[in-house]
Design a protein around this motif. Structure first.
Motif, mmCIF file in Angstrom:
data_model
loop_
_atom_site.group_PDB
_atom_site.id
_atom_site.type_symbol
_atom_site.label_atom_id
_atom_site.label_comp_id
_atom_site.label_asym_id
_atom_site.label_seq_id
_atom_site.Cartn_x
_atom_site.Cartn_y
_atom_site.Cartn_z
ATOM 1 N N LYS C 5 0.820 -1.197 0.000
ATOM 2 C CA LYS C 5 0.000 0.000 0.000
ATOM 3 C C LYS C 5 0.857 1.250 0.000
ATOM 4 O O LYS C 5 0.402 2.319 -0.336
ATOM 5 C CB LYS C 5 -0.909 0.016 1.224
ATOM 6 N N GLU C 32 -0.353 7.954 9.119
ATOM 7 C CA GLU C 32 -1.171 7.056 9.936
ATOM 8 C C GLU C 32 -1.499 7.731 11.270
ATOM 9 O O GLU C 32 -2.633 7.682 11.750
ATOM 10 C CB GLU C 32 -0.396 5.747 10.151
ATOM 11 N N LYS C 460 -0.985 9.341 0.651
ATOM 12 C CA LYS C 460 -2.357 8.825 0.665
ATOM 13 C C LYS C 460 -2.600 7.886 -0.517
ATOM 14 O O LYS C 460 -3.595 7.171 -0.550
ATOM 15 C CB LYS C 460 -3.358 9.989 0.589
ATOM 16 N N THR C 462 -0.762 5.000 -3.040
ATOM 17 C CA THR C 462 0.396 4.127 -3.179
ATOM 18 C C THR C 462 1.395 4.770 -4.137
ATOM 19 O O THR C 462 1.032 5.104 -5.268
ATOM 20 C CB THR C 462 -0.049 2.756 -3.718
#
Lengths: 404, 190, 643
Positions: C5, C32, C460, C462
Motif C-alpha cells: 500500500k 497514519e 495517501k 500508493t
C-alpha cells in the motif's frame, strides 16, 4: 442463617459484599489468622514503594462495620468438622455455621524451613510480610535485595523494591522470568524489556542454594553455580502452598466442580480452590482476582437465589505495575502461533481450530481487551488475526464489528 | 438514563471533541495550557475504520468487565449517572481493566490527578461535574455537526429508527449531494 | 502499513524492510498518526482567515451554515482554493525571478559565476518576444530579455504580461479577453483572465480573500485562474526559458533512475528541491579534479552527484545526471546510509530529513535564504559566490565520507534506464524542424491524442501506482504521454521511458515512436517545465490555427499533493485543457464551487476539472475527451477503435 467465612481475603470480601448488596440480612462471621481489614494483594507492593497504607484496603476501611460483620481476627482456624458444621479456632473455640465459605488463601513456600528464622528472609504473600519487610528495610537501612523466584509475585516484589531505590537482583531457575505466563520467545522478549527498562539485575538458570548469615541476620546468598551475592534482604517467591490443612486436605488445592462445593454447605474459592478452566476444562488453582471474584459471587448467588453463575476460571494475567510495558497473557501456548513483533511490542496468539487457545501481548494494552473477548467467546478467527495483531490504536473492535 | 451517542455518518473527524475533553480535564481549562503539556489527556479518541470516522470512548457498560476486573477498588460505578469512574488514589495502574476492555477505552498516564506522581488508569468520566450543573459533556458541546449527542437512550434509538425508516421510504438520506459525492470519492482512497 | 500500500517501487519496497525493522520515523507512519484527518479541512469548509474565527460550516446542511462574518461554504471554499493557487503560483514565479535577475546581472557584468550557455535559445527567446534586432550582442539580448521578464513581475499597467502575449496562441488570448467582456456585459462585474503582473495576481488574491472583500465564488475562481495563468505563461515559463539560456536547452539523452544510482564506493551527494542554480554548480564542481582527488584521499573512488525531485529533473534534463527518486524517495534515500550529503534548495523538502539524518552520518544541508529546516546544516548560497559555495558543500560531503557506518549501508540494486530530456526545441529537432509529422500522426490517428501528466507523490496514494498505471493504460489507448515533475521520475523508475518499453506496446503509437527513436512517454522536465507543455500546445494550436480547447489533449495530476499542483492544474484548465485530479481537492463542502470547476469552467474556458480515484474510469474519461475533441476537429475515429 449463619454464614461463616474462613479467610478475609479478596474472595471472602467479595462474597460478603455480594451477599449484603443483594439484600442478605444473615449473620455473617469472618474468621482469619490475619488481623486486617480486607486488603488487596495487588495493591500492597505499593506500600513498599512508598504509597500510603490505606490504599491497600480496597473495599474501604469501614468494611466490617459497613456490612455489619462479626469478625474473629488474628486467630488461626485449626480444624473444620464438616459433618457438625463447625469451625474450630485455636484448637478450642467452636463456631457453628449454616453455610461455610472456605477461602483461606495460601502462603509462601520456602525450600528450607530454617530460612524462616533468619532476620532478613521473607515471603511476599500477605500484608504481614509487607509490613515486616518495610520495617526491616527502614531499621536495617537495607540497600541490596535478592528476590529468589522470578514468577509473577517475584517480579511484582522486585519492581516494588526497585522503585523504593534498592539494588535488586532476581534469581530465577528458568531461561526467562515469568516463565509460567510466557512462551520461550515472548518470555525472553519480556525479560529483555525488564532488563532494559528497569535497573533490576536478572540472573537466569540459577537458584539460591544457601544463605549467608551473621548474628542471625542475612548477609548474602550463594547460588548453585557457586557465586555469592551480598544482600541484606532475601524475598522467597518460588511458589505458594494453599492453606487447606484445616479441612484435612493436603493436595494442591481443593478440587471442586462448577458448583464450587466441597461439601453440602461448604464452598471453596480463591487460592485454595482447584476449579475447572473455562476453555480447556482442566482443573487447577487459577489464583487471580477475577477468578476469586467470579467464584465468590457465584457462591453468594447460589446461597441467596439458588443460582449458579460460575462458568469456569481463566488463567489470564497482566503485569504492569511500576512499568510502562504491560505483559499480558492468557490460555496455553499450544497450536499455531501468529506473531507481530517490533521494537516496542511483541504479540503472539496461538490458534487451535481457528479459535484462540492462548496469547501473549507485551508492550501495550491496545488490542488486549479485544483479544480477551475473542478468547473467552471462542469465536472463530482464522487468518484474520494478523489484521489485528499490528494495530496500534483502539480500532480492533470496530474493524471487526464493521466487517461483519 | 442519558448517554452519549455517536452518529458516525455525521462525524467529520475534526477532533474538536478530543480538544474539548482535554481542556475540560486540565486544571487551567484553557487550550493554550494544553500545548506541550504531557500531563494533559483526552478521554475520547477519534478513529477511522475504513471510511467511517467516529469518536470512540468508554461506553460505561453495565455490567462492565473493567469494574469486575479491578483488584484495587479503583473502578467504581457512580450513582448519579451510573458511569464507570476511576479513583486515581486507589488505582495501581495494574492494567487488569485495560486487559479486558474490548474498546480499548482505558489508557494509563500521569495526569494532574495523579496523587503519587505516577501513571494511573485514565478514562471517560462522563463529565459528571458538568452534568450536575445542567451542562452537556464537553465533547458533546464541542461537536459542531451534532455527531455526538447526549440524550436519553430510548428516545435516541427511536429517533434513529424513525430517520432510518424515513430515508428507507422516501429513498434518500439527508446528506447533501456534494457530501455524498465526497464520501463516494473518499472510498477510493487507501 | 502494508508495504504494497505504501509503494509499488521495487527499491522502496526493499527499503521498507529496513525502515520497519529499525523503526525510523517516516511519512507513512506520520500519515497514519494523523488519521483520521479533519473532515472540515478535507471538505475545505474551515476558515482561519480572521480572528473572529476559526469558523467551520456544518457540511450536512444544518447549523452552523455561516461563519462569524456571514461567509457561506461556497465563499470559504473558493477563498481557500484560490489562496492555494496564489501560494503555488508564487512558488513557481518566485523561482522564475531568480534566473531573470541572474541574466540581468550577467548583462550588467555584475556576476562572474554564471554565463550564457545557450545563445541559440537566447536569440530564440528574444525573437519570440519581438526583442531581437540584427547586430545585438548577446549581452544586449540578455539585458532586453531579463528586463522584459522582470517587467512581467513589476509593471503597474493593466496590459497583459508580455511573455503571455508572446507565447499564448492568438485564439486563446482572444477567447480569454472575450469571456471577460461577456461576463461584464451579463453581470456588470468587471473580471479579467489575462494576468497584468505576475506578483500582482497573487497579491490580488490575498487582497480579495481578506475578510469582508470578495465573497462571490465565480469572481474568486476567475481571479484564481488569472493568477494561475500568470504562473504558467509567466513565472514558470520565464523560469524554463531563462534557465535554458543559462544552462542549456535539454536534448534527448539516457540516464538511470532510482536508488540504485547511489554508489557505495563514491561520496554520494543528493541535490534535492527545485532549482538548478546551485545544483548546476554542484554538478560542475563534482567533476573538478582537485575535488575528486580530495575524495580519493579519503578512500572514496570519486564524487557521485545524483538528483532528487525537481532539482533532480533540472540536472537530469540538461546534464544527464542520474536521479535517485521522486518525492516519497527522499527519506528512503537517507535510510540507505550511503548518502554523505543531501543539499536542498526550495520546495517539497520534508522537514523530517533533519531528524532522520541524525540517525546516520548524512549531512542535511540547507542553502536557500527562504528555506530552513530543523536539524539542517545551513550553508548560505549566494549567486555571486556560487563556485565557492558549491565547492564548500562538496568538501563537507567528502569530509563526511569517513563517518559513514558500513553496517548501516544498504543500497537497493534497483535502477532503470530512461531516455529523457525533451524540450519543444528538442522535439522539433527530432521531427526535422516542423511539428507536421506529429500533427499528421494525430490527424491520421497513428496517435490518438496527447495526455500531459504532472507529478507529486502523496502518501495517501500508493507511491507511483496511479502514475504508472494511468500512463500504461493511456499508452494502450494509443495516447502519447508527456509530462513533468515527480510523475516523470515515476515513469523513469517504472521503465516506461526505456526504449525497450515500446516492445510491450501493440498500438500504432509504437511505430511512430520507433521511427523517431523516442520512448512513448516523454520527460519534459521539472514542474516549472509544465510551461514547455504549454509551449508545445501553443505550437500545435498555432499550426492548426485553432484554440487549445479544440486540441485532442487532456491533463492529469494523479498523486498530487502541493499547492503548486493546484496552480498548474488551474492554468491548464484556463488554457483550455480538461484536467484530472486525484486525490480530492478540498472543495467538496461547496456545491457552487464544484459546479463552477467541473461544469461551468468547460463552458467558459474550455478546460475543467474532474476528480476520479479509479484508474480505468479515468482513462475512459480521458479517452472520451480526446475522441470528442477529435470529432469536433473533424478527425477520423481510427479503425482500431471502431473495431
Amino acid at each position: 442463617m449463619k454464614i461463616v467465612t474462613v479467610g478475609c481475603g479478596m474472595a471472602a470480601a467479595e462474597f460478603v459484599e455480594t451477599l449484603r448488596t443483594n439484600g442478605s440480612n444473615d449473620d455473617i462471621v469472618m474468621i482469619s489468622n490475619e488481623p486486617f481489614i480486607p486488603y488487596s494483594p495487588c495493591s500492597m507492593p505499593f506500600y513498599i514503594s512508598g504509597e500510603p497504607i490505606d490504599t491497600v484496603f480496597w473495599k474501604g476501611i469501614n468494611f466490617y462495620k459497613r456490612y455489619n460483620i462479626k469478625t474473629i481476627l488474628g486467630r488461626p482456624v485449626t480444624n473444620i468438622a464438616v459433618e457438625n458444621k463447625c469451625v474450630e479456632i485455636n484448637g478450642s473455640d467452636r463456631i457453628f455455621y449454616d453455610k461455610l465459605f472456605f477461602a483461606s488463601g495460601s502462603r509462601s513456600y520456602f525450600p528450607d524451613d530454617n530460612w524462616l528464622n533468619i532476620a532478613g528472609v521473607f515471603g511476599f504473600k500477605n500484608l504481614q510480610d509487607i509490613l515486616v519487610i518495610d520495617n526491616y528495610i527502614k531499621s536495617e537501612k537495607v540497600k541490596r535485595a535478592v528476590v529468589f523466584g522470578g514468577g509473577f509475585i517475584g517480579i511484582d516484589a522486585a519492581l516494588s523494591l526497585w522503585k523504593r531505590g534498592l539494588n535488586v537482583t532476581v534469581v530465577h531457575r528458568n531461561n526467562r522470568v515469568l516463565s509460567q505466563m510466557t512462551d520461550q520467545e515472548g518470555g525472553i522478549y519480556a525479560t529483555e524489556k525488564l532488563r532494559e527498562k528497569t535497573g533490576i539485575n536478572i540472573i537466569l538458570k540459577s537458584v539460591v542454594k544457601n544463605i549467608i548469615v551473621d548474628s542471625g541476620k542475612l548477609k548474602g546468598v550463594t547460588l548453585d553455580n557457586g557465586d555469592s551475592l551480598a544482600a541484606e534482604l532475601l524475598i522467597v517467591t518460588i511458589g505458594v502452598i494453599p492453606n487447606t490443612e484445616m479441612l484435612g486436605v493436603n493436595t494442591k488445592g481443593i478440587e471442586v466442580d462448577f458448583d464450587l462445593k466441597y461439601h453440602n454447605d461448604v464452598y471453596v474459592a480463591g487460592d485454595v480452590a482447584s476449579t475447572k478452566h473455562m476453555i480447556t476444562q482442566k482443573s487447577g488453582v487459577y489464583a487471580t482476582y477475577p477468578n476469586a471474584r467470579s467464584q465468590a459471587r457465584s457462591i453468594a448467588y447460589d446461597i441467596l437465589f439458588n443460582k449458579n453463575l460460575f462458568r469456569g476460571s481463566l488463567n489470564t494475567n497482566v503485569l504492569k505495575k511500576h512499568i510502562e510495558f504491560p505483559i499480558i497473557s492468557a490460555g496455553y501456548f499450544e497450536g499455531d502461533p501468529y506473531t507481530y513483533c517490533d521494537e516496542e511490542i511483541f504479540r503472539r496468539i496461538y490458534l487451535k481450530d481457528d479459535q484462540i487457545y492462548g496469547y501473549l501481548l507485551v508492550g501495550d494494552t491496545s488490542i488486549s481487551g479485544f483479544i480477551y473477548n475473542l478468547y473467552i467467546s471462542q469465536k472463530k478467527v482464522g487468518n484474520n488475526i494478523m489484521k489485528f495483531l499490528s494495530l496500534k490504536r483502539g480500532k480492533a473492535y470496530y474493524i471487526q464489528a464493521l466487517s461483519v | 438514563m442519558k448517554r452519549i451517542f455517536i452518529d458516525y455518518e455525521k462525524c467529520v473527524a475534526c477532533k474538536a471533541c478530543e480538544i474539548a475533553c482535554a481542556i475540560e480535564h486540565h486544571p487551567d481549562k484553557s487550550v493554550l495550557s494544553l500545548v506541550g503539556d504531557k500531563k494533559a489527556h483526552s478521554n475520547v479518541k477519534v478513529i477511522a475504520v475504513e471510511n467511517i470516522n467516529f469518536a470512540s470512548s468508554c461506553r460505561h457498560c453495565d455490567p462492565a468487565y473493567c469494574v469486575d476486573a479491578c483488584p484495587s477498588g479503583a473502578l467504581k460505578r457512580d450513582r448519579f449517572m451510573n458511569a464507570v469512574i476511576v479513583d486515581p488514589y486507589m488505582c495501581k495502574a495494574c492494567a487488569m481493566c485495560a486487559m479486558v476492555c474490548p474498546f480499548d477505552a482505558i489508557t494509563f498516564k500521569k495526569t494532574y490527578n495523579s496523587p503519587f506522581g505516577r501513571d494511573h488508569a485514565v478514562k471517560c468520566d462522563f463529565c459528571i461535574e458538568r452534568i450536575k450543573i445542567g451542562l452537556n459533556p464537553a465533547c458533546v458541546d464541542a461537536c459542531k455537526t451534532k455527531a455526538l449527542v447526549f440524550t436519553d437512550s430510548e428516545s435516541f434509538v427511536k429517533s434513529k429508527e424513525k430517520a432510518d425508516l424515513k430515508s428507507f421510504l422516501v429513498g434518500h438520506s439527508k446528506e447533501p449531494a456534494n457530501v455524498k459525492l465526497f464520501k463516494e470519492l473518499k472510498k477510493e482512497m487507501l | 502499513m502494508d508495504e504494497k500500500k505504501r509503494s509499488i517501487d521495487k527499491a522502496a519496497i526493499e527499503m521498507f524492510n529496513i525502515l520497519d525493522k529499525r523503526g525510523y520515523d517516516n511519512i507513512w507512519d506520520r500519515l497514519e498518526a494523523q488519521k483520521p484527518q479533519c473532515g472540515y479541512g478535507e471538505l475545505g469548509v474551515c476558515c482561519r482567515i480572521c480572528s473572529m474565527g476559526p469558523c467551520r460550516i456544518n457540511p450536512y446542511g444544518e447549523e452552523p451554515t455561516l461563519g462569524v462574518c456571514g461567509a457561506d461554504a461556497d465563499t470559504i471554499v473558493a477563498r481557500n482554493l484560490v489562496r492555494m493557487i496564489a501560494a503555488g503560483a508564487s512558488a513557481h514565479s518566485d523561482h522564475g525571478r531568480k534566473p531573470a535577475i541572474i541574466l540581468k546581472e550577467i548583462s550588467e557584468n555584475k556576476i562572474k559565476d554564471y554565463h550564457i550557455k545557450d545563445t541559440d535559445k537566447l536569440i530564440g527567446v528574444a525573437k519570440k518576444l519581438n526583442l531581437y534586432k540584427e547586430g545585438d550582442s548577446y549581452l544586449e539580448l540578455a539585458a532586453k530579455i531579463s528586463d522584459c521578464a522582470l517587467k512581467c513581475y513589476g509593471k503597474q499597467d493593466e496590459e497583459p504580461i508580455s511573455f503571455l502575449k508572446a507565447y499564448m496562441p492568438k485564439n486563446r488570448f482572444k477567447k480569454l479577453e472575450n469571456i471577460a467582456e461577456s461576463i461584464e456585459k451579463d453581470s456588470g462585474m468587471s473580471v479579467g483572465f489575462l494576468p497584468r503582473n505576475i506578483d500582482r495576481e497573487s497579491v490580488d488574491i490575498l487582497h480579495r480573500t481578506h475578510m469582508g472583500t470578495d465573497h462571490n465564488p465565480l469572481t474568486l475562481i476567475v481571479q484564481g485562474l488569472r493568477c494561475a495563468l500568470a504562473d504558467g505563461w509567466g513565472g514558470s515559463l520565464i523560469a524554463t526559458e531563462l534557465q535554458d539560456i543559462l544552462f542549456g536547452t535539454p536534448h534527448k539523452r539516457e540516464i538511470n533512475a532510482n536508488l540504485g544510482v547511489l554508489d557505495e564506493e563514491f561520496v554520494n551527494i543528493i541535490v534535492h528541491g527545485h532549482e538548478p542554480i546551485l545544483s548546476e554548480k554542484m554538478v560542475e564542481k563534482s567533476m573538478d579534479k582537485a575535488l575528486i582527488d580530495y575524495a580519493k584521499s579519503k578512500g572514496a573512488k570519486g564524487i557521485n552527484v545524483v538528483g532528487m525531485c525537481c532539482t533532480g529533473n533540472e540536472v537530469l534534463m540538461r546534464q544527464g545526471i542520474p536521479v535517485a527518486g521522486n518525492e516519497l524517495h527522499q527519506e528512503l534515500a537517507i535510510m540507505t546510509g550511503a548518502v554523505e550529503a543531501v543539499t536542498v534548495d526550495v520546495q517539497c523538502i520534508y522537514p523530517s530529513l533533519g531528524k532522520l539524518s541524525e540517525c546516520f552520518h548524512t549531512k542535511f544541508i540547507s542553502t536557500s535564504e527562504q528555506a530552513h529546516f530543523p536539524g539542517s546544516l545551513h550553508i548560505q548560497f549566494k549567486e555571486n559566490r556560487a563556485n565557492e559555495v558549491a565547492e564548500k558543500i562538496i568538501k563537507v560531503a567528502i569530509d563526511n565520507y569517513l563517518f559513514r557506518n558500513k553496517h548501516k549501508v544498504y543500497i537497493p540494486d534497483v535502477k532503470s534506464k530512461a531516455t529523457v530530456g525533451f524540450s519543444v526545441e528538442g522535439i522539433l529537432e527530432i521531427l526535422g524542424g516542423t511539428l507536421d509529422p506529429l500533427i499528421n500522426a494525430i490527424k491520421s490517428g497513428q496517435i490518438l491524442g496527447v495526455a500531459a501528466i504532472v507529478g507529486c507523490n502523496n502518501p495517501k496514494i500508493t507511491q507511483d501506482y496511479f502514475h504508472i498505471n494511468l500512463t500504461k493504460k493511456l499508452l494502450e489507448k494509443n495516447i502519447l504521454v508527456v509530462g513533468t515533475g515527480c510523475w516523470a521520475i515515476a515513469a523513469a523508475k517504472g521503465s516506461l521511458m526505456d526504449m525497450d518499453y515500446l516492445n510491450n506496446l501493440n498500438v500504432p503509437l509504437k511505430e511512430v515512436c520507433k521511427s523517431l527513436n523516442i520512448p512513448p512517454v516523454l520527460h519534459f522536465g521539472s514542474c516549472v517545465d509544465c510551461s514547455r507543455l504549454l509551449v508545445l500546445l501553443s505550437a500545435l494550436a498555432e499550426t492548426l490555427n485553432v484554440d487549445i480547447d479544440k486540441l485532442p489533449v487532456v491533463g492529469s495530476a494523479p498523486e498530487w499533493s502541493t499547492e503548486k499542483a493546484v496552480a498548474i492544474g488551474s492554468y491548464f484548465v484556463a488554457s483550455g485543457v480538461p484536467v484530472h485530479l486525484w486525490p480530492m481537492p478540498p472543495i467538496f463542502g461547496a456545491p457552487k464551487v464544484i459546479e463552477i470547476l467541473t461544469k461551468g469552467a468547460k463552458e467558459l474556458v474550455g478546460g475543467y476539472f474532474f476528480v476520479d480515484g479509479d484508474i480505468d474510469k479515468t482513462v475512459e474519461t480521458m479517452e472520451g475527451i480526446i475522441l470528442e475533441r477529435r470529432n469536433a476537429l473533424g478527425l477520423n475515429v481510427p479503425e482500431y477503435i471502431r473495431g
